[in-house]
Scaffold this motif. Structure first.
Motif, PDB file in Angstrom:
ATOM      1  N   MET A   1      63.393 -64.743  45.056  1.00 45.35           N
ATOM      2  CA  MET A   1      64.502 -64.127  45.686  1.00 45.35           C
ATOM      3  C   MET A   1      65.352 -63.334  44.638  1.00 45.35           C
ATOM      4  O   MET A   1      66.106 -62.407  45.166  1.00 45.35           O
ATOM      5  CB  MET A   1      65.486 -65.209  46.366  1.00 45.35           C
ATOM      6  CG  MET A   1      66.464 -64.591  47.180  1.00 45.35           C
ATOM      7  SD  MET A   1      65.815 -64.334  49.075  1.00 45.35           S
ATOM      8  CE  MET A   1      67.195 -64.688  50.050  1.00 45.35           C
ATOM      9  N   ALA A   2      65.365 -63.677  43.471  1.00 51.92           N
ATOM     10  CA  ALA A   2      66.217 -63.072  42.526  1.00 51.92           C
ATOM     11  C   ALA A   2      65.653 -61.423  42.274  1.00 51.92           C
ATOM     12  O   ALA A   2      66.421 -60.767  41.465  1.00 51.92           O
ATOM     13  CB  ALA A   2      66.371 -63.855  41.269  1.00 51.92           C
ATOM     14  N   ASN A   3      64.260 -61.569  42.535  1.00 56.98           N
ATOM     15  CA  ASN A   3      63.944 -60.062  42.063  1.00 56.98           C
ATOM     16  C   ASN A   3      64.048 -59.126  43.117  1.00 56.98           C
ATOM     17  O   ASN A   3      63.383 -57.881  43.174  1.00 56.98           O
ATOM     18  CB  ASN A   3      62.325 -60.358  41.879  1.00 56.98           C
ATOM     19  CG  ASN A   3      61.548 -60.863  42.700  1.00 56.98           C
ATOM     20  OD1 ASN A   3      62.062 -61.323  43.915  1.00 56.98           O
ATOM     21  ND2 ASN A   3      60.204 -61.030  42.972  1.00 56.98           N
ATOM     22  N   LEU A   4      64.685 -59.354  44.210  1.00 57.10           N
ATOM     23  CA  LEU A   4      64.774 -58.307  45.487  1.00 57.10           C
ATOM     24  C   LEU A   4      65.868 -57.416  45.129  1.00 57.10           C
ATOM     25  O   LEU A   4      66.794 -57.891  44.526  1.00 57.10           O
ATOM     26  CB  LEU A   4      65.208 -59.416  46.834  1.00 57.10           C
ATOM     27  CG  LEU A   4      64.194 -60.238  47.445  1.00 57.10           C
ATOM     28  CD1 LEU A   4      64.869 -61.125  48.419  1.00 57.10           C
ATOM     29  CD2 LEU A   4      63.029 -59.541  47.680  1.00 57.10           C
ATOM     30  N   LYS A   5      65.264 -56.162  45.296  1.00 59.25           N
ATOM     31  CA  LYS A   5      66.098 -54.973  44.992  1.00 59.25           C
ATOM     32  C   LYS A   5      67.297 -54.656  46.036  1.00 59.25           C
ATOM     33  O   LYS A   5      66.958 -54.947  47.189  1.00 59.25           O
ATOM     34  CB  LYS A   5      65.375 -53.936  44.432  1.00 59.25           C
ATOM     35  CG  LYS A   5      64.241 -54.203  43.790  1.00 59.25           C
ATOM     36  CD  LYS A   5      64.620 -53.477  42.299  1.00 59.25           C
ATOM     37  CE  LYS A   5      63.567 -53.692  41.231  1.00 59.25           C
ATOM     38  NZ  LYS A   5      63.261 -54.836  40.619  1.00 59.25           N
ATOM     39  N   THR A  11      68.266 -52.523  53.568  1.00 60.77           N
ATOM     40  CA  THR A  11      67.197 -52.218  54.424  1.00 60.77           C
ATOM     41  C   THR A  11      67.222 -53.418  55.561  1.00 60.77           C
ATOM     42  O   THR A  11      67.313 -53.256  56.680  1.00 60.77           O
ATOM     43  CB  THR A  11      65.995 -51.596  54.106  1.00 60.77           C
ATOM     44  OG1 THR A  11      65.971 -50.655  53.310  1.00 60.77           O
ATOM     45  CG2 THR A  11      64.979 -51.515  55.439  1.00 60.77           C
ATOM     46  N   ALA A  12      67.181 -54.608  55.013  1.00 64.50           N
ATOM     47  CA  ALA A  12      67.083 -55.753  55.696  1.00 64.50           C
ATOM     48  C   ALA A  12      68.312 -55.915  56.528  1.00 64.50           C
ATOM     49  O   ALA A  12      68.449 -56.347  57.610  1.00 64.50           O
ATOM     50  CB  ALA A  12      66.941 -57.125  55.067  1.00 64.50           C
ATOM     51  N   ALA A  13      69.532 -55.873  55.685  1.00 63.85           N
ATOM     52  CA  ALA A  13      70.732 -55.952  56.482  1.00 63.85           C
ATOM     53  C   ALA A  13      70.974 -54.969  57.700  1.00 63.85           C
ATOM     54  O   ALA A  13      71.302 -55.240  58.828  1.00 63.85           O
ATOM     55  CB  ALA A  13      72.009 -55.739  55.454  1.00 63.85           C
ATOM     56  N   LEU A  14      70.551 -53.675  57.473  1.00 62.48           N
ATOM     57  CA  LEU A  14      70.666 -52.503  58.378  1.00 62.48           C
ATOM     58  C   LEU A  14      69.960 -52.653  59.656  1.00 62.48           C
ATOM     59  O   LEU A  14      69.970 -52.661  60.663  1.00 62.48           O
ATOM     60  CB  LEU A  14      70.475 -51.204  57.709  1.00 62.48           C
ATOM     61  CG  LEU A  14      70.590 -49.745  58.725  1.00 62.48           C
ATOM     62  CD1 LEU A  14      72.158 -49.757  59.048  1.00 62.48           C
ATOM     63  CD2 LEU A  14      69.899 -48.811  57.814  1.00 62.48           C
ATOM     64  N   ARG A  73      50.271 -46.145  55.293  1.00 60.28           N
ATOM     65  CA  ARG A  73      50.772 -46.417  54.102  1.00 60.28           C
ATOM     66  C   ARG A  73      50.130 -47.592  53.426  1.00 60.28           C
ATOM     67  O   ARG A  73      49.841 -48.449  54.124  1.00 60.28           O
ATOM     68  CB  ARG A  73      52.327 -46.593  54.257  1.00 60.28           C
ATOM     69  CG  ARG A  73      53.267 -45.650  55.114  1.00 60.28           C
ATOM     70  CD  ARG A  73      54.717 -46.046  55.062  1.00 60.28           C
ATOM     71  NE  ARG A  73      55.187 -46.286  53.732  1.00 60.28           N
ATOM     72  CZ  ARG A  73      55.703 -45.285  52.793  1.00 60.28           C
ATOM     73  NH1 ARG A  73      55.575 -44.050  53.155  1.00 60.28           N
ATOM     74  NH2 ARG A  73      56.102 -45.463  51.495  1.00 60.28           N
ATOM     75  N   SER A  74      50.247 -47.541  52.180  1.00 59.77           N
ATOM     76  CA  SER A  74      49.776 -48.750  51.325  1.00 59.77           C
ATOM     77  C   SER A  74      50.630 -49.622  51.049  1.00 59.77           C
ATOM     78  O   SER A  74      50.101 -50.957  50.835  1.00 59.77           O
ATOM     79  CB  SER A  74      49.057 -47.999  49.947  1.00 59.77           C
ATOM     80  OG  SER A  74      50.276 -47.222  49.182  1.00 59.77           O
ATOM     81  N   ALA A  75      52.003 -49.457  51.021  1.00 57.64           N
ATOM     82  CA  ALA A  75      53.221 -50.377  50.999  1.00 57.64           C
ATOM     83  C   ALA A  75      54.405 -49.861  51.818  1.00 57.64           C
ATOM     84  O   ALA A  75      54.537 -48.713  51.894  1.00 57.64           O
ATOM     85  CB  ALA A  75      53.189 -50.649  49.427  1.00 57.64           C
ATOM     86  N   PRO A  76      55.249 -50.687  52.021  1.00 53.70           N
ATOM     87  CA  PRO A  76      56.603 -50.532  52.701  1.00 53.70           C
ATOM     88  C   PRO A  76      57.258 -49.646  51.541  1.00 53.70           C
ATOM     89  O   PRO A  76      57.003 -49.581  50.285  1.00 53.70           O
ATOM     90  CB  PRO A  76      57.133 -51.456  52.991  1.00 53.70           C
ATOM     91  CG  PRO A  76      56.317 -52.596  52.650  1.00 53.70           C
ATOM     92  CD  PRO A  76      54.952 -52.105  52.393  1.00 53.70           C
ATOM     93  N   LEU A  77      58.508 -49.039  51.910  1.00 54.12           N
ATOM     94  CA  LEU A  77      59.029 -48.148  50.862  1.00 54.12           C
ATOM     95  C   LEU A  77      59.781 -49.075  49.800  1.00 54.12           C
ATOM     96  O   LEU A  77      59.876 -48.615  48.718  1.00 54.12           O
ATOM     97  CB  LEU A  77      60.078 -47.496  51.758  1.00 54.12           C
ATOM     98  CG  LEU A  77      59.808 -46.229  52.660  1.00 54.12           C
ATOM     99  CD1 LEU A  77      61.079 -45.656  53.217  1.00 54.12           C
ATOM    100  CD2 LEU A  77      58.999 -45.155  51.763  1.00 54.12           C
ATOM    101  N   PHE A  78      60.243 -50.388  50.344  1.00 50.83           N
ATOM    102  CA  PHE A  78      61.146 -51.179  49.303  1.00 50.83           C
ATOM    103  C   PHE A  78      60.516 -52.420  49.284  1.00 50.83           C
ATOM    104  O   PHE A  78      61.350 -53.496  48.781  1.00 50.83           O
ATOM    105  CB  PHE A  78      62.336 -51.145  50.002  1.00 50.83           C
ATOM    106  CG  PHE A  78      63.327 -49.904  50.093  1.00 50.83           C
ATOM    107  CD1 PHE A  78      63.284 -48.863  49.210  1.00 50.83           C
ATOM    108  CD2 PHE A  78      63.758 -49.425  51.292  1.00 50.83           C
ATOM    109  CE1 PHE A  78      64.165 -47.938  49.259  1.00 50.83           C
ATOM    110  CE2 PHE A  78      64.324 -48.282  51.483  1.00 50.83           C
ATOM    111  CZ  PHE A  78      64.571 -47.327  50.430  1.00 50.83           C
ATOM    112  N   ASP A  79      59.173 -52.565  49.295  1.00 51.48           N
ATOM    113  CA  ASP A  79      58.563 -53.833  48.798  1.00 51.48           C
ATOM    114  C   ASP A  79      57.093 -53.419  48.224  1.00 51.48           C
ATOM    115  O   ASP A  79      56.660 -52.412  48.411  1.00 51.48           O
ATOM    116  CB  ASP A  79      58.275 -54.609  50.159  1.00 51.48           C
ATOM    117  CG  ASP A  79      58.126 -55.979  49.701  1.00 51.48           C
ATOM    118  OD1 ASP A  79      58.006 -56.423  48.661  1.00 51.48           O
ATOM    119  OD2 ASP A  79      58.246 -56.943  50.945  1.00 51.48           O
TER     120      ASP A  79
END
Length: 156
Positions: A1-5, A11-14, A73-79
């Motif tokens: 969890m510490a590595n979440l940017k 984005t999760a909150a929005l 897409r190969s991956a989401p924007l922020f993961d």
């Protein structure tokens, strides 16, 4: 969890705020509105409220488009990767859980998403639903442990 940017968390909150606002605007947080939608027996008398079907239909269209765009897409924007369901098998536990969820939704007129959204407004008796929801979830995990590793092996 510490590595979440920060972009991921923002984005999760929005997304959560947008989901909660959508539940409120569509009136899916109103138990009476939901119960009137679920009361198919009221169709002959004209008491059935079909408006939530349009909300669900619009949600299906938006999700269909989002999934199609995501597949390109190969991956989401922020993961680093998409997080798809681990279980792909329909079994008795899934069907039983869905049935219990539906029965509870039909009895109370509210489900966990709208209940959590309603915390912002603190309506009367919401705490009873929330305590029952968390107690039921805990009791279910004690009575029928997830057996995550076994279920995952069965599903693959």
């Amino acid at each position: 969890m510490a590595n979440l940017k920060l972009p991921y968390l923002a984005t999760a909150a929005l997304s959560g705020a947008l989901f909660g606002a959508g539940l409120y605007v569509s009136q899916m947080v109103d138990p009476l509105k939901v119960l009137r939608f679920l009361d198919f027996g009221a169709i002959p008398a004209g008491g059935w409220d079909p408006s939530l079907a349009f909300v669900m239909g619009a949600a299906l269209i938006v999700m269909f488009i989002a999934v199609q765009l995501g597949k390109r897409r190969s991956a989401p924007l922020f993961d680093v990767a998409f997080h798809e369901p681990e279980y792909r098998k329909v079994d008795r536990r899934l069907v039983g859980g869905a049935a219990l969820f539906g029965i509870g939704w039909g009895m109370a007129g509210i489900c966990p998403g709208p209940a959590i959204s309603l915390i912002a407004f603190l309506p009367d008796n919401l705490w009873i639903f929330l305590v029952a929801m968390f107690a039921g979830s805990l009791a279910g995990s004690v009575v029928i442990p997830s057996g995550h590793a076994r279920r995952l092996a069965d599903a693959q």
